[in-house]
Design a protein around this motif. Structure first.
Motif, PDB file in Angstrom:
ATOM      1  N   LEU A   3       7.638   0.381  -1.307  1.00 32.12           N
ATOM      2  CA  LEU A   3       6.611   1.263  -1.407  1.00 32.12           C
ATOM      3  C   LEU A   3       5.952   1.766  -0.143  1.00 32.12           C
ATOM      4  O   LEU A   3       5.958   0.962   0.803  1.00 32.12           O
ATOM      5  CB  LEU A   3       5.553   0.652  -2.111  1.00 32.12           C
ATOM      6  N   ARG A   4       5.524   2.860  -0.069  1.00 36.66           N
ATOM      7  CA  ARG A   4       4.887   3.319   1.195  1.00 36.66           C
ATOM      8  C   ARG A   4       3.511   3.223   0.830  1.00 36.66           C
ATOM      9  O   ARG A   4       2.799   4.154   0.282  1.00 36.66           O
ATOM     10  CB  ARG A   4       5.207   4.866   1.531  1.00 36.66           C
ATOM     11  N   LEU A   5       2.646   2.410   1.629  1.00 35.54           N
ATOM     12  CA  LEU A   5       1.434   1.871   1.213  1.00 35.54           C
ATOM     13  C   LEU A   5       0.504   2.446   2.580  1.00 35.54           C
ATOM     14  O   LEU A   5       0.857   2.235   3.667  1.00 35.54           O
ATOM     15  CB  LEU A   5       1.146   0.749   1.025  1.00 35.54           C
ATOM     16  N   ARG A   6      -0.574   3.174   2.279  1.00 36.21           N
ATOM     17  CA  ARG A   6      -1.417   3.487   3.450  1.00 36.21           C
ATOM     18  C   ARG A   6      -2.231   2.315   3.607  1.00 36.21           C
ATOM     19  O   ARG A   6      -2.780   1.924   3.036  1.00 36.21           O
ATOM     20  CB  ARG A   6      -2.144   4.867   3.299  1.00 36.21           C
ATOM     21  N   ARG A   7      -2.540   1.749   4.727  1.00 37.11           N
ATOM     22  CA  ARG A   7      -3.231   0.512   5.208  1.00 37.11           C
ATOM     23  C   ARG A   7      -4.528   0.914   6.096  1.00 37.11           C
ATOM     24  O   ARG A   7      -4.290   1.688   6.918  1.00 37.11           O
ATOM     25  CB  ARG A   7      -2.236  -0.455   6.150  1.00 37.11           C
ATOM     26  N   HIS A  25     -16.309  11.124   0.466  1.00 37.24           N
ATOM     27  CA  HIS A  25     -15.112  11.645   0.784  1.00 37.24           C
ATOM     28  C   HIS A  25     -14.961  12.942  -0.126  1.00 37.24           C
ATOM     29  O   HIS A  25     -14.954  12.621  -1.173  1.00 37.24           O
ATOM     30  CB  HIS A  25     -13.904  10.924   0.807  1.00 37.24           C
ATOM     31  N   ALA A  26     -14.899  14.184   0.393  1.00 37.36           N
ATOM     32  CA  ALA A  26     -14.308  15.189  -0.715  1.00 37.36           C
ATOM     33  C   ALA A  26     -12.725  15.195  -0.789  1.00 37.36           C
ATOM     34  O   ALA A  26     -12.385  15.762   0.225  1.00 37.36           O
ATOM     35  CB  ALA A  26     -14.869  16.478  -0.147  1.00 37.36           C
ATOM     36  N   LEU A  27     -12.303  14.946  -1.922  1.00 38.68           N
ATOM     37  CA  LEU A  27     -10.880  14.989  -2.383  1.00 38.68           C
ATOM     38  C   LEU A  27     -10.508  16.253  -2.759  1.00 38.68           C
ATOM     39  O   LEU A  27     -10.463  16.578  -3.751  1.00 38.68           O
ATOM     40  CB  LEU A  27     -10.561  13.818  -2.892  1.00 38.68           C
ATOM     41  N   ARG A  28      -9.932  17.076  -1.978  1.00 38.42           N
ATOM     42  CA  ARG A  28      -9.604  18.538  -2.277  1.00 38.42           C
ATOM     43  C   ARG A  28      -8.341  18.478  -3.503  1.00 38.42           C
ATOM     44  O   ARG A  28      -8.345  19.017  -4.368  1.00 38.42           O
ATOM     45  CB  ARG A  28      -8.793  19.256  -1.202  1.00 38.42           C
ATOM     46  N   GLU A  29      -7.640  17.432  -3.304  1.00 37.13           N
ATOM     47  CA  GLU A  29      -6.598  17.250  -4.333  1.00 37.13           C
ATOM     48  C   GLU A  29      -7.030  17.141  -5.642  1.00 37.13           C
ATOM     49  O   GLU A  29      -6.309  17.533  -6.656  1.00 37.13           O
ATOM     50  CB  GLU A  29      -5.333  16.273  -3.787  1.00 37.13           C
ATOM     51  N   GLN A  30      -7.792  16.101  -5.707  1.00 39.37           N
ATOM     52  CA  GLN A  30      -8.489  15.528  -7.135  1.00 39.37           C
ATOM     53  C   GLN A  30      -9.493  16.316  -7.580  1.00 39.37           C
ATOM     54  O   GLN A  30     -10.168  16.121  -8.562  1.00 39.37           O
ATOM     55  CB  GLN A  30      -8.726  14.157  -7.033  1.00 39.37           C
ATOM     56  N   VAL A  77      -1.400   0.806  -6.318  1.00 37.27           N
ATOM     57  CA  VAL A  77      -0.286   1.652  -6.151  1.00 37.27           C
ATOM     58  C   VAL A  77      -0.365   2.619  -7.262  1.00 37.27           C
ATOM     59  O   VAL A  77      -0.811   2.558  -8.326  1.00 37.27           O
ATOM     60  CB  VAL A  77       0.811   0.744  -6.466  1.00 37.27           C
ATOM     61  N   GLY A  78      -0.089   3.830  -6.967  1.00 41.37           N
ATOM     62  CA  GLY A  78      -0.053   5.079  -7.865  1.00 41.37           C
ATOM     63  C   GLY A  78      -0.246   6.322  -7.054  1.00 41.37           C
ATOM     64  O   GLY A  78      -0.766   6.490  -5.935  1.00 41.37           O
ATOM     65  N   ALA A  79       0.230   7.193  -7.652  1.00 42.60           N
ATOM     66  CA  ALA A  79       0.066   8.737  -7.278  1.00 42.60           C
ATOM     67  C   ALA A  79      -1.364   9.153  -7.008  1.00 42.60           C
ATOM     68  O   ALA A  79      -2.157   8.601  -7.939  1.00 42.60           O
ATOM     69  CB  ALA A  79       0.671   9.602  -7.912  1.00 42.60           C
ATOM     70  N   GLY A  80      -1.552   9.936  -5.965  1.00 43.50           N
ATOM     71  CA  GLY A  80      -3.002  10.511  -6.007  1.00 43.50           C
ATOM     72  C   GLY A  80      -3.912   9.607  -5.000  1.00 43.50           C
ATOM     73  O   GLY A  80      -5.154  10.340  -4.922  1.00 43.50           O
ATOM     74  N   TYR A  81      -3.578   8.584  -4.459  1.00 48.14           N
ATOM     75  CA  TYR A  81      -4.723   7.731  -3.839  1.00 48.14           C
ATOM     76  C   TYR A  81      -4.528   7.978  -2.519  1.00 48.14           C
ATOM     77  O   TYR A  81      -5.425   7.879  -1.696  1.00 48.14           O
ATOM     78  CB  TYR A  81      -4.601   6.178  -4.239  1.00 48.14           C
ATOM     79  N   ALA A  82      -3.093   8.458  -1.835  1.00 48.70           N
ATOM     80  CA  ALA A  82      -3.426   8.921  -0.603  1.00 48.70           C
ATOM     81  C   ALA A  82      -2.167   9.695  -0.425  1.00 48.70           C
ATOM     82  O   ALA A  82      -0.968   9.336  -0.856  1.00 48.70           O
ATOM     83  CB  ALA A  82      -2.892   7.581   0.429  1.00 48.70           C
ATOM     84  N   VAL A  83      -2.385  10.816  -0.045  1.00 45.55           N
ATOM     85  CA  VAL A  83      -1.088  11.926   0.117  1.00 45.55           C
ATOM     86  C   VAL A  83      -0.159  11.541   0.653  1.00 45.55           C
ATOM     87  O   VAL A  83      -0.287  11.023   2.137  1.00 45.55           O
ATOM     88  CB  VAL A  83      -1.830  13.249   0.745  1.00 45.55           C
ATOM     89  N   GLY A  84       0.958  11.430   0.447  1.00 37.96           N
ATOM     90  CA  GLY A  84       2.235  11.100   1.239  1.00 37.96           C
ATOM     91  C   GLY A  84       2.542   9.574   1.186  1.00 37.96           C
ATOM     92  O   GLY A  84       3.392   9.172   1.823  1.00 37.96           O
ATOM     93  N   HIS A  85       1.922   8.947   0.326  1.00 45.18           N
ATOM     94  CA  HIS A  85       1.903   7.595   0.236  1.00 45.18           C
ATOM     95  C   HIS A  85       2.151   7.266  -1.351  1.00 45.18           C
ATOM     96  O   HIS A  85       1.540   8.099  -2.262  1.00 45.18           O
ATOM     97  CB  HIS A  85       0.783   6.788   0.846  1.00 45.18           C
ATOM     98  N   ASP A  86       2.573   5.875  -1.744  1.00 44.86           N
ATOM     99  CA  ASP A  86       2.533   5.514  -3.144  1.00 44.86           C
ATOM    100  C   ASP A  86       1.360   4.687  -3.382  1.00 44.86           C
ATOM    101  O   ASP A  86       1.319   4.358  -4.610  1.00 44.86           O
ATOM    102  CB  ASP A  86       3.926   4.528  -3.070  1.00 44.86           C
ATOM    103  N   GLY A  87       0.457   4.510  -2.396  1.00 39.89           N
ATOM    104  CA  GLY A  87      -0.873   3.794  -2.904  1.00 39.89           C
ATOM    105  C   GLY A  87      -1.540   3.100  -1.447  1.00 39.89           C
ATOM    106  O   GLY A  87      -1.108   3.975  -0.430  1.00 39.89           O
ATOM    107  N   VAL A  88      -2.507   2.472  -1.693  1.00 35.12           N
ATOM    108  CA  VAL A  88      -3.333   1.977  -0.282  1.00 35.12           C
ATOM    109  C   VAL A  88      -3.576   0.571  -0.398  1.00 35.12           C
ATOM    110  O   VAL A  88      -3.406   0.023  -1.483  1.00 35.12           O
ATOM    111  CB  VAL A  88      -4.618   2.924  -0.552  1.00 35.12           C
TER     112      VAL A  88
END
Length: 162
Positions: A3-7, A25-30, A77-88
Motif C-alpha cells: 500500500l502507498r500510504l501518505r504519512r 481544508h477545502a478538498l476539491r476532489e470530494q 485505507v481507501g480511495a479519496g483520502y490522499a490523492v495518489g495514495h491508498d490511504g493515510v
C-alpha cells in the motif's frame, strides 16, 4: 503490491482554555471541507517531529522547542483520502500553548495551494455540537479529545478510526 500510504505528523494544539486549533481544508476532489489538526506530510527520510515543527511554523506560526508526546495514531485505507495514495497514516502529538493568533510563514495563497482556507480555535463543546456541512478528521474528533482532556496522556498512543 504494498500500500502507498501518505504519512503525516499532526499537532493537537491546545491552549490554556482547552481550545483546539484546527485548519479548514477545502478538498476539491470530494467537494467538501474538513477541519483537521495542523501538520502534514512527512517527507522521505524526515523524522516525524521534524516534519511537525516545519508544518506548525508554516501553517500557524507556532515554534515548538520541546518533543511533544505522541498521543494518537490513525490509519485509514481507501480511495479519496490522499490523492495518489491508498490511504493515510496520521500521528498526532500534543502541544500545549497559550492562546495566540495563528499566522504561519506561508502566505494565504501558499496555504490555499495546500487546500488550507481557514484556521480556527474550537472548544470541545463546539466540536461536539457542530452540525454544519464540514467534516472533522477524525470524524468523531470530540470523543477522543474529551478522553484526552479527562484522562491525560495515554501510556500508548490511542488508535483512531476514520
Amino acid at each position: 503490491m504494498p500500500l502507498r500510504l501518505r504519512r503525516s505528523a499532526r499537532a493537537l494544539v491546545l491552549d490554556d482554555l482547552d481550545r483546539l486549533l484546527l485548519c479548514r481544508h477545502a478538498l476539491r476532489e470530494q467537494g467538501a471541507a474538513v477541519w483537521a489538526a495542523p501538520g502534514g506530510r512527512i517527507a522521505p527520510h524526515e523524522e516525524p517531529l521534524t516534519a511537525l515543527r516545519r508544518e506548525l511554523r508554516e501553517e500557524v506560526g507556532l515554534v515548538v522547542q520541546h518533543d511533544p508526546p505522541h498521543v494518537w495514531h490513525q490509519e485509514v485505507v481507501g480511495a479519496g483520502y490522499a490523492v495518489g495514495h491508498d490511504g493515510v497514516v496520521n500521528d498526532y502529538f500534543l502541544v500545549r500553548t497559550a492562546g495566540f493568533t495563528p499566522c504561519g510563514a506561508l502566505t494565504a495563497a501558499e496555504l490555499a495551494a495546500e487546500c488550507i482556507v481557514g484556521v480556527q480555535w474550537w472548544s470541545p463543546a463546539e466540536i461536539s455540537a457542530y452540525r454544519g456541512p464540514d467534516l472533522f478528521s477524525p470524524r468523531d474528533l470530540g470523543t477522543p479529545l474529551r478522553e484526552l482532556l479527562s484522562t491525560g496522556l495515554p501510556d500508548e498512543p490511542l488508535l483512531l478510526g476514520l
